[in-house]
Enzyme design. Structure first.
Site, short mmCIF file in Angstrom:
data_model
loop_
_atom_site.label_atom_id
_atom_site.label_comp_id
_atom_site.label_asym_id
_atom_site.label_seq_id
_atom_site.Cartn_x
_atom_site.Cartn_y
_atom_site.Cartn_z
N ASP A 51 0.56 -0.98 -0.23
CA ASP A 51 0.17 -0.08 0.03
C ASP A 51 1.01 1.33 0.40
O ASP A 51 0.40 1.91 0.13
CB ASP A 51 -1.14 0.02 1.48
N SER A 52 2.54 0.89 0.30
CA SER A 52 3.05 1.92 0.04
C SER A 52 3.03 2.77 -1.62
O SER A 52 3.55 3.65 -2.08
CB SER A 52 5.10 1.64 -0.01
N ASP A 90 -1.53 -6.12 0.02
CA ASP A 90 -1.61 -5.38 1.13
C ASP A 90 -3.10 -5.05 1.37
O ASP A 90 -3.25 -4.44 -0.02
CB ASP A 90 -0.81 -3.68 1.10
N LYS A 120 -1.82 -9.22 2.54
CA LYS A 120 -0.73 -8.86 4.22
C LYS A 120 -1.97 -7.82 5.06
O LYS A 120 -2.76 -7.17 3.87
CB LYS A 120 0.10 -8.48 4.07
N GLU A 122 -2.58 -5.55 8.63
CA GLU A 122 -1.90 -4.69 9.53
C GLU A 122 -2.44 -5.38 10.87
O GLU A 122 -4.24 -5.05 10.96
CB GLU A 122 -1.17 -3.08 9.28
N GLU A 189 8.38 -4.21 11.63
CA GLU A 189 8.91 -2.97 11.36
C GLU A 189 8.98 -2.46 12.10
O GLU A 189 8.13 -1.85 13.43
CB GLU A 189 7.33 -2.54 10.16
#
Length: 271
Positions: A51-52, A90, A120, A122, A189
């Protein structure tokens, strides 16, 4: 007669086997077909459609604005360039946090519409129900603990996480919960290396670090940072392998100069 050697695809099971044998896992982000194909040919184990993309592709300040549709588009492009690597995608902010029904629907859309291999997401204890639902539907889930960029407005900073004992203990508990819920790997991270070592050794599933020291079972970097496309972001954990910003700028300046001077195209470059 030429014999086509079968390409051995990387799977979630491959990553578990790599941890068991002590082989480190290589992972990099990609957002389009061309770079995905280059990374895959180079032998990368995992390509993360991060998602960067919100930052490096769309120019947003944070990862929060990118949509599920945009992530699916980037994932579709990446998948077309992959023959061997595992492709993880993401789940963007807002596509899984509200409840497990929405989380499952979002994960199914990513898998069906992109052809990726895994998602993925978070978070720890607060997303365990969603992870269980997604895994029970047959979709592999990679977790993500420590600095979780989608929560930047809660943290208020991109500083190292879990330096204090209370947060470190929660992270250790969360890692166990994610493993029990069915995650096959966890990204750690920007946490202290000693904590990452402790978590990695306590789990049977692999950990992949970014700014989490050398004791994780693998490492991931954002391609724009690692290749020096973006030279403004230089955290301690980043090893820059190229300076593409300088090389590309130099090449384009030369191109402009050749056009202005009339030396391009030459006679040999004309029909």
């Amino acid at each position: 007669m030429s014999v086509n050697k079968e390409i051995k695809k990387v799977t979630t099971h491959t990553l578990l086997r790599m941890k068991a044998s002590g082989e480190n896992i290589s992972m990099i982000t990609a957002y389009d077909f061309s770079f995905a194909r280059l990374f895959d040919a180079a032998g990368i184990d995992v390509v993360l459609v991060g998602d960067s993309a919100s930052n490096v592709m769309a120019g947003h300040e944070t990862t929060v604005p990118i949509t599920l549709e945009q992530m699916i588009y980037h994932a579709q492009c990446v998948v077309r360039g992959i023959s061997r690597a595992l492709v993880a995608v993401d789940m963007p902010f807002g596509s899984y946090q509200s409840n497990s029904d929405i989380a499952l629907a979002s994960a199914i859309r990513i898998m069906k519409e992109s052809g990726a291999h895994t998602i993925k997401l978070e978070g720890g204890e607060e997303v365990v129900d969603s992870i269980r639902r997604i895994v029970s539907a047959g979709i592999p889930v990679m977790g993500h603990l420590g600095l979780t960029p989608q929560s930047i407005y809660k943290f208020g900073t991109y500083a190292v996480r879990a330096k204090e004992e209370l947060e470190a203990e929660k992270l250790k508990r969360d890692a166990q919960l994610l493993q029990e819920a069915g995650c096959y790997a966890i990204v750690l991270e920007k946490i202290p290396a000693s904590l990452a070592k402790e978590v990695s050794e306590s789990l049977s599933i692999p950990t992949i670090g970014i700014g989490a020291g050398s004791h994780c079972n693998g490492q991931v970097l954002v391609m724009h940072d690692m290749l020096g496309i973006n030279n403004e972001f230089k955290p301690r954990f980043l090893r820059q392998y190229l300076n593409l910003q300088e090389q590309v700028t130099g090449a384009v300046k030369q191109y402009i100069g050749d056009i202005k001077s009339g030396s391009f195209p030459s006679e040999s470059e004309s029909y």
